[in-house]
Design a protein around this motif. Structure first.
Motif, PDB file in Angstrom:
ATOM      1  N   GLN A 150      17.641  -5.742 -21.476  1.00  0.00           N
ATOM      2  CA  GLN A 150      17.481  -4.719 -22.656  1.00  0.00           C
ATOM      3  C   GLN A 150      16.160  -5.313 -23.411  1.00  0.00           C
ATOM      4  OE1 GLN A 150      21.027  -4.690 -25.078  1.00  0.00           O
ATOM      5  NE2 GLN A 150      21.667  -2.650 -23.830  1.00  0.00           N
ATOM      6  N   ASP A 151      15.566  -6.166 -22.893  1.00  0.00           N
ATOM      7  CA  ASP A 151      14.546  -7.056 -23.798  1.00  0.00           C
ATOM      8  C   ASP A 151      13.139  -6.527 -23.291  1.00  0.00           C
ATOM      9  OD1 ASP A 151      16.146  -8.431 -25.374  1.00  0.00           O
ATOM     10  OD2 ASP A 151      16.414  -9.790 -23.989  1.00  0.00           O
ATOM     11  N   SER A 152      12.287  -6.115 -24.276  1.00  0.00           N
ATOM     12  CA  SER A 152      10.745  -5.644 -23.902  1.00  0.00           C
ATOM     13  C   SER A 152       9.588  -6.734 -24.321  1.00  0.00           C
ATOM     14  CB  SER A 152      10.564  -4.302 -24.588  1.00  0.00           C
ATOM     15  OG  SER A 152      11.721  -3.375 -24.109  1.00  0.00           O
ATOM     16  N   PHE A 153       8.626  -6.953 -23.424  1.00  0.00           N
ATOM     17  CA  PHE A 153       7.596  -7.676 -23.927  1.00  0.00           C
ATOM     18  C   PHE A 153       6.148  -7.145 -23.472  1.00  0.00           C
ATOM     19  CE2 PHE A 153      11.341 -10.272 -23.803  1.00  0.00           C
ATOM     20  CZ  PHE A 153      10.932 -11.444 -24.539  1.00  0.00           C
ATOM     21  N   VAL A 154       5.227  -7.431 -23.959  1.00  0.00           N
ATOM     22  CA  VAL A 154       3.856  -6.852 -24.114  1.00  0.00           C
ATOM     23  C   VAL A 154       3.082  -8.148 -23.709  1.00  0.00           C
ATOM     24  CG1 VAL A 154       4.276  -4.760 -24.855  1.00  0.00           C
ATOM     25  CG2 VAL A 154       3.681  -6.662 -26.454  1.00  0.00           C
ATOM     26  N   VAL A 155       1.935  -7.905 -22.961  1.00  0.00           N
ATOM     27  CA  VAL A 155       0.816  -9.208 -23.023  1.00  0.00           C
ATOM     28  C   VAL A 155       0.273  -9.133 -24.303  1.00  0.00           C
ATOM     29  CG1 VAL A 155      -1.016  -9.844 -21.699  1.00  0.00           C
ATOM     30  CG2 VAL A 155       0.663  -8.439 -20.704  1.00  0.00           C
ATOM     31  N   ALA A 156      -0.047 -10.464 -24.693  1.00  0.00           N
ATOM     32  CA  ALA A 156      -0.648 -10.769 -25.758  1.00  0.00           C
ATOM     33  C   ALA A 156      -1.662 -11.973 -25.769  1.00  0.00           C
ATOM     34  CB  ALA A 156       0.270 -10.899 -27.117  1.00  0.00           C
ATOM     35  N   HIS A 157      -2.744 -12.138 -26.462  1.00  0.00           N
ATOM     36  CA  HIS A 157      -3.344 -13.243 -26.566  1.00  0.00           C
ATOM     37  C   HIS A 157      -3.139 -13.729 -27.793  1.00  0.00           C
ATOM     38  CE1 HIS A 157      -5.682 -12.126 -23.164  1.00  0.00           C
ATOM     39  NE2 HIS A 157      -5.633 -10.787 -23.660  1.00  0.00           N
ATOM     40  N   ALA A 158      -3.707 -15.045 -28.301  1.00  0.00           N
ATOM     41  CA  ALA A 158      -3.467 -15.666 -29.439  1.00  0.00           C
ATOM     42  C   ALA A 158      -4.241 -14.919 -30.360  1.00  0.00           C
ATOM     43  CB  ALA A 158      -3.858 -17.168 -29.271  1.00  0.00           C
ATOM     44  N   GLU A 191      -0.772 -21.476 -22.867  1.00  0.00           N
ATOM     45  CA  GLU A 191      -1.024 -20.216 -22.270  1.00  0.00           C
ATOM     46  C   GLU A 191      -1.872 -19.279 -23.215  1.00  0.00           C
ATOM     47  OE1 GLU A 191       2.018 -21.343 -21.417  1.00  0.00           O
ATOM     48  OE2 GLU A 191       1.529 -21.988 -19.385  1.00  0.00           O
ATOM     49  N   GLU A 192      -3.153 -18.929 -23.306  1.00  0.00           N
ATOM     50  CA  GLU A 192      -3.829 -18.265 -24.188  1.00  0.00           C
ATOM     51  C   GLU A 192      -3.619 -16.903 -23.801  1.00  0.00           C
ATOM     52  OE1 GLU A 192      -5.791 -18.991 -26.965  1.00  0.00           O
ATOM     53  OE2 GLU A 192      -4.768 -20.606 -26.802  1.00  0.00           O
ATOM     54  N   THR A 193      -3.210 -16.418 -22.723  1.00  0.00           N
ATOM     55  CA  THR A 193      -2.585 -15.114 -22.278  1.00  0.00           C
ATOM     56  C   THR A 193      -1.187 -15.066 -21.916  1.00  0.00           C
ATOM     57  OG1 THR A 193      -4.944 -14.552 -21.466  1.00  0.00           O
ATOM     58  CG2 THR A 193      -3.190 -12.928 -20.822  1.00  0.00           C
ATOM     59  N   ASP A 194      -0.351 -14.467 -22.641  1.00  0.00           N
ATOM     60  CA  ASP A 194       1.120 -14.819 -22.676  1.00  0.00           C
ATOM     61  C   ASP A 194       1.818 -13.384 -22.952  1.00  0.00           C
ATOM     62  OD1 ASP A 194       3.413 -16.091 -22.119  1.00  0.00           O
ATOM     63  OD2 ASP A 194       2.501 -18.032 -22.822  1.00  0.00           O
ATOM     64  N   PHE A 195       2.956 -13.326 -23.231  1.00  0.00           N
ATOM     65  CA  PHE A 195       3.798 -12.328 -23.377  1.00  0.00           C
ATOM     66  C   PHE A 195       4.446 -12.418 -24.891  1.00  0.00           C
ATOM     67  CE2 PHE A 195       3.464 -10.402 -19.511  1.00  0.00           C
ATOM     68  CZ  PHE A 195       3.535 -11.350 -18.519  1.00  0.00           C
ATOM     69  N   VAL A 196       4.704 -11.473 -25.670  1.00  0.00           N
ATOM     70  CA  VAL A 196       5.539 -11.349 -27.010  1.00  0.00           C
ATOM     71  C   VAL A 196       6.606 -10.556 -26.752  1.00  0.00           C
ATOM     72  CG1 VAL A 196       3.767 -12.617 -28.630  1.00  0.00           C
ATOM     73  CG2 VAL A 196       3.777 -10.005 -28.125  1.00  0.00           C
ATOM     74  N   LYS A 197       7.598 -10.808 -27.397  1.00  0.00           N
ATOM     75  CA  LYS A 197       8.787  -9.898 -27.516  1.00  0.00           C
ATOM     76  C   LYS A 197       8.622  -8.682 -28.539  1.00  0.00           C
ATOM     77  CE  LYS A 197      14.007  -9.459 -27.820  1.00  0.00           C
ATOM     78  NZ  LYS A 197      15.202 -10.139 -27.876  1.00  0.00           N
ATOM     79  N   VAL A 198       8.766  -7.290 -28.194  1.00  0.00           N
ATOM     80  CA  VAL A 198       8.687  -6.397 -28.987  1.00  0.00           C
ATOM     81  C   VAL A 198      10.276  -6.281 -29.648  1.00  0.00           C
ATOM     82  CG1 VAL A 198       8.308  -3.911 -29.369  1.00  0.00           C
ATOM     83  CG2 VAL A 198       7.081  -5.100 -27.687  1.00  0.00           C
ATOM     84  N   VAL A 199      10.265  -7.012 -31.118  1.00  0.00           N
ATOM     85  CA  VAL A 199      11.460  -7.019 -31.629  1.00  0.00           C
ATOM     86  C   VAL A 199      11.879  -5.439 -32.245  1.00  0.00           C
ATOM     87  CG1 VAL A 199      12.962  -7.851 -33.399  1.00  0.00           C
ATOM     88  CG2 VAL A 199      11.086  -9.363 -32.106  1.00  0.00           C
ATOM     89  N   LEU A 200      10.793  -4.890 -32.999  1.00  0.00           N
ATOM     90  CA  LEU A 200      11.058  -3.297 -33.505  1.00  0.00           C
ATOM     91  C   LEU A 200       9.702  -2.780 -33.191  1.00  0.00           C
ATOM     92  CD1 LEU A 200      12.279  -4.397 -37.087  1.00  0.00           C
ATOM     93  CD2 LEU A 200      13.682  -3.315 -35.192  1.00  0.00           C
ATOM     94  N   ASP A 201       9.867  -1.679 -32.235  1.00  0.00           N
ATOM     95  CA  ASP A 201       8.891  -0.512 -31.903  1.00  0.00           C
ATOM     96  C   ASP A 201       8.668   0.321 -33.205  1.00  0.00           C
ATOM     97  OD1 ASP A 201       7.091   0.532 -30.390  1.00  0.00           O
ATOM     98  OD2 ASP A 201       8.444   1.652 -29.166  1.00  0.00           O
ATOM     99  N   GLU A 202       8.113   0.028 -34.296  1.00  0.00           N
ATOM    100  CA  GLU A 202       7.944   1.030 -35.380  1.00  0.00           C
ATOM    101  C   GLU A 202       6.316   0.957 -35.402  1.00  0.00           C
ATOM    102  OE1 GLU A 202      10.304   2.667 -36.979  1.00  0.00           O
ATOM    103  OE2 GLU A 202      11.562   1.620 -35.754  1.00  0.00           O
ATOM    104  N   VAL A 228      18.654 -10.953 -31.879  1.00  0.00           N
ATOM    105  CA  VAL A 228      17.225 -10.192 -32.166  1.00  0.00           C
ATOM    106  C   VAL A 228      17.203  -9.561 -30.583  1.00  0.00           C
ATOM    107  CG1 VAL A 228      14.904 -10.403 -32.217  1.00  0.00           C
ATOM    108  CG2 VAL A 228      16.313 -11.732 -33.511  1.00  0.00           C
ATOM    109  N   SER A 229      17.148  -8.390 -30.365  1.00  0.00           N
ATOM    110  CA  SER A 229      17.043  -7.598 -29.349  1.00  0.00           C
ATOM    111  C   SER A 229      16.267  -6.246 -29.400  1.00  0.00           C
ATOM    112  CB  SER A 229      18.374  -7.170 -28.712  1.00  0.00           C
ATOM    113  OG  SER A 229      18.256  -6.654 -27.524  1.00  0.00           O
ATOM    114  N   ALA A 230      15.173  -6.060 -28.771  1.00  0.00           N
ATOM    115  CA  ALA A 230      14.713  -4.749 -28.711  1.00  0.00           C
ATOM    116  C   ALA A 230      15.330  -3.769 -28.823  1.00  0.00           C
ATOM    117  CB  ALA A 230      13.368  -4.877 -27.783  1.00  0.00           C
ATOM    118  N   GLY A 231      16.364  -3.612 -27.670  1.00  0.00           N
ATOM    119  CA  GLY A 231      17.324  -2.463 -27.702  1.00  0.00           C
ATOM    120  C   GLY A 231      16.745  -1.227 -27.063  1.00  0.00           C
ATOM    121  N   TYR A 232      15.820  -1.511 -26.211  1.00  0.00           N
ATOM    122  CA  TYR A 232      15.306  -0.043 -25.472  1.00  0.00           C
ATOM    123  C   TYR A 232      14.303  -0.646 -24.417  1.00  0.00           C
ATOM    124  CZ  TYR A 232      10.705  -1.508 -27.518  1.00  0.00           C
ATOM    125  OH  TYR A 232       9.421  -2.040 -27.797  1.00  0.00           O
TER     126      TYR A 232
END
Length: 226
Positions: free
Chosen positions: A80-88, A97-108, A132-136
């Motif tokens: 149920q967890d969603s992540f997107v690629v991110a840079h510092a 890792e300067e290129t990594d993933f962060v979890k989307v906790v709230l998609d507002e 803490v879960s993105a839930g989508y």
């Protein structure tokens, strides 16, 4: 005391084992193509590209798995967890890792992201805070627990850091760190659809240390509206 330590040890082993399991999920690559299958968190070995987080994917249990580096992807989902690629962010340095993933906790409109350093697997690991879960699992995102995700936050400390850090922004391109100082303003903006909850934020009933409870309450209120 010894019995407590033994219990904690087995709990940690259980969490670690769980993070190694394959989970139903999907990923979206940089060209926008989406593949559905199984994703493994914290896969062993090195990632395809140095200094990048990575995941491991296979179409089904019979197929051979392959690794995908962060620069190959836009996002991914596991469970149920969603992540997107991110840079510092511009004012920070992720020392591993300067290129990594962060979890989307709230998609507002202003999104809330979470990153947590941690040790394990081939590429270190990404830990998820309980509650803490993105839930989508739809939309443009992917998600999951990144196999090679090993953000070392704040530009210091060792690879085994377990510090959870939250970021906010309309996208990862302009995300900034959530702090004690900006918590009230930012979370009030993100949670503007729930005025009662915003009032509680201004009354200091929540702070960055209790953000998991705040997010859970927000999700509960939003679900009740549906």
């Amino acid at each position: 005391m010894r019995s407590i330590l033994i219990i904690l040890f087995f709990m940690l082993c259980f969490v670690s084992a769980k993070s190694q399991k394959w989970q139903p999920g999907s990923f979206t690559d940089v060209k926008g193509n989406r593949e559905t299958g199984l994703i493994r968190t914290n896969p062993p070995g090195k990632g395809p590209i140095k200094d990048e987080g990575f995941i491991e994917f296979r179409e089904n249990e019979k197929n051979n798995p392959y690794k995908l580096s962060a620069s190959d992807l836009r996002s991914f989902v596991a469970g149920q967890d969603s992540f997107v690629v991110a840079h510092a962010p511009a004012n920070e340095s992720w020392t591993k890792e300067e290129t990594d993933f962060v979890k989307v906790v709230l998609d507002e409109p202003v999104k809330l992201y979470m990153a947590k350093g941690g040790k394990g697997g081939g590429g270190s690991g990404f830990g998820i805070s309980p509650g803490v879960s993105a839930g989508y699992g739809t939309g443009g995102y992917g998600g999951g627990v990144g196999g090679g995700i090993g953000i070392n936050l704040g530009g210091g400390g060792g690879r085994g850091s377990s510090k959870t850090t939250y970021y906010y922004g309309e996208s990862t391109a302009g995300m900034k760190r959530l702090t004690d100082e900006n918590f009230e303003d930012i979370m009030s903006d993100i949670m503007g659809d729930e005025p009662d909850l915003v009032d509680q934020i201004h009354e200091h009933k929540y702070n960055i240390k209790s953000i998991d409870k705040l997010v859970a309450k927000f999700n509960e209120l939003q679900k009740a509206r549906q």
